[in-house]
Scaffold this motif. Sequence first.
Motif, PDB file in Angstrom:
ATOM      1  N   PRO A  46      50.137  27.621  52.315  1.00 28.83           N
ATOM      2  CA  PRO A  46      49.986  28.594  51.239  1.00 28.83           C
ATOM      3  C   PRO A  46      49.079  28.051  50.132  1.00 28.83           C
ATOM      4  O   PRO A  46      48.932  26.837  49.993  1.00 28.83           O
ATOM      5  N   ILE A  47      48.510  28.952  49.393  1.00 26.65           N
ATOM      6  CA  ILE A  47      47.658  28.581  48.265  1.00 26.65           C
ATOM      7  C   ILE A  47      48.533  28.553  47.022  1.00 26.65           C
ATOM      8  O   ILE A  47      49.202  29.535  46.711  1.00 26.65           O
ATOM      9  N   GLY A  48      48.533  27.432  46.335  1.00 26.47           N
ATOM     10  CA  GLY A  48      49.284  27.331  45.086  1.00 26.47           C
ATOM     11  C   GLY A  48      48.332  27.533  43.925  1.00 26.47           C
ATOM     12  O   GLY A  48      47.410  26.747  43.746  1.00 26.47           O
ATOM     13  N   ALA A  49      48.525  28.597  43.188  1.00 29.30           N
ATOM     14  CA  ALA A  49      47.638  28.874  42.060  1.00 29.30           C
ATOM     15  C   ALA A  49      48.341  29.766  41.054  1.00 29.30           C
ATOM     16  O   ALA A  49      49.269  30.493  41.404  1.00 29.30           O
ATOM     17  N   ALA A  50      47.893  29.682  39.841  1.00 31.19           N
ATOM     18  CA  ALA A  50      48.368  30.591  38.803  1.00 31.19           C
ATOM     19  C   ALA A  50      47.277  31.632  38.582  1.00 31.19           C
ATOM     20  O   ALA A  50      46.107  31.292  38.433  1.00 31.19           O
ATOM     21  N   VAL A  51      47.654  32.879  38.594  1.00 30.23           N
ATOM     22  CA  VAL A  51      46.690  33.962  38.414  1.00 30.23           C
ATOM     23  C   VAL A  51      46.969  34.636  37.087  1.00 30.23           C
ATOM     24  O   VAL A  51      48.091  35.062  36.824  1.00 30.23           O
ATOM     25  N   ASP A  52      45.951  34.692  36.234  1.00 34.41           N
ATOM     26  CA  ASP A  52      46.140  35.352  34.938  1.00 34.41           C
ATOM     27  C   ASP A  52      45.264  36.586  34.783  1.00 34.41           C
ATOM     28  O   ASP A  52      45.306  37.278  33.770  1.00 34.41           O
ATOM     29  N   MET A  53      44.462  36.885  35.804  1.00 39.37           N
ATOM     30  CA  MET A  53      43.562  38.032  35.727  1.00 39.37           C
ATOM     31  C   MET A  53      43.235  38.500  37.137  1.00 39.37           C
ATOM     32  O   MET A  53      43.058  37.686  38.043  1.00 39.37           O
ATOM     33  N   VAL A  54      43.171  39.806  37.326  1.00 36.03           N
ATOM     34  CA  VAL A  54      42.699  40.392  38.571  1.00 36.03           C
ATOM     35  C   VAL A  54      41.437  41.162  38.226  1.00 36.03           C
ATOM     36  O   VAL A  54      41.393  41.890  37.240  1.00 36.03           O
ATOM     37  N   ARG A  55      40.415  40.972  39.023  1.00 39.82           N
ATOM     38  CA  ARG A  55      39.131  41.647  38.782  1.00 39.82           C
ATOM     39  C   ARG A  55      38.861  42.612  39.935  1.00 39.82           C
ATOM     40  O   ARG A  55      38.884  42.228  41.095  1.00 39.82           O
ATOM     41  N   LEU A  56      38.602  43.865  39.593  1.00 42.54           N
ATOM     42  CA  LEU A  56      38.221  44.867  40.580  1.00 42.54           C
ATOM     43  C   LEU A  56      36.704  44.898  40.637  1.00 42.54           C
ATOM     44  O   LEU A  56      36.042  45.110  39.619  1.00 42.54           O
ATOM     45  N   ILE A  57      36.165  44.631  41.827  1.00 44.66           N
ATOM     46  CA  ILE A  57      34.710  44.687  41.995  1.00 44.66           C
ATOM     47  C   ILE A  57      34.391  45.735  43.045  1.00 44.66           C
ATOM     48  O   ILE A  57      35.200  46.019  43.923  1.00 44.66           O
ATOM     49  N   ALA A  58      33.230  46.331  42.927  1.00 47.27           N
ATOM     50  CA  ALA A  58      32.824  47.362  43.877  1.00 47.27           C
ATOM     51  C   ALA A  58      31.326  47.273  44.102  1.00 47.27           C
ATOM     52  O   ALA A  58      30.583  46.845  43.228  1.00 47.27           O
ATOM     53  N   GLY A  59      30.921  47.690  45.252  1.00 44.33           N
ATOM     54  CA  GLY A  59      29.507  47.717  45.600  1.00 44.33           C
ATOM     55  C   GLY A  59      29.366  48.153  47.044  1.00 44.33           C
ATOM     56  O   GLY A  59      30.352  48.225  47.774  1.00 44.33           O
TER      57      GLY A  59
END
Length: 89
Positions: A44-57
């Motif tokens: 598993p990846i151990g990380a703290a996430v404080d933001m989600v970014r929605l990208i499109a293209g």
Amino acid sequence: MAAVPETAPYAGEHTDVVPHLTFGQDAPKPTLSHAAETVAAQLPIGAAVDMVRLIAGTPGLSPWRTVCEFPLGAHAAAEEQRGRAGRTR
């Protein structure tokens, strides 16, 4: 979802929505198998996430760009506090 119930993912059609990352969706099976093995070895990846970014293209038609950013946890609380402070001045 609790904060904005009127915007349920997939129009509320699915009750169990699991955050995930999709990669290589249109790649040939051998490429996907190799990618799965490579990624699985790092889980598993151990990380703290404080933001989600929605990208499109659209590859070949329009460049990928940030559509919106969603602060999470303490980061979201700090953003909210900054917003309130700006409204009370």
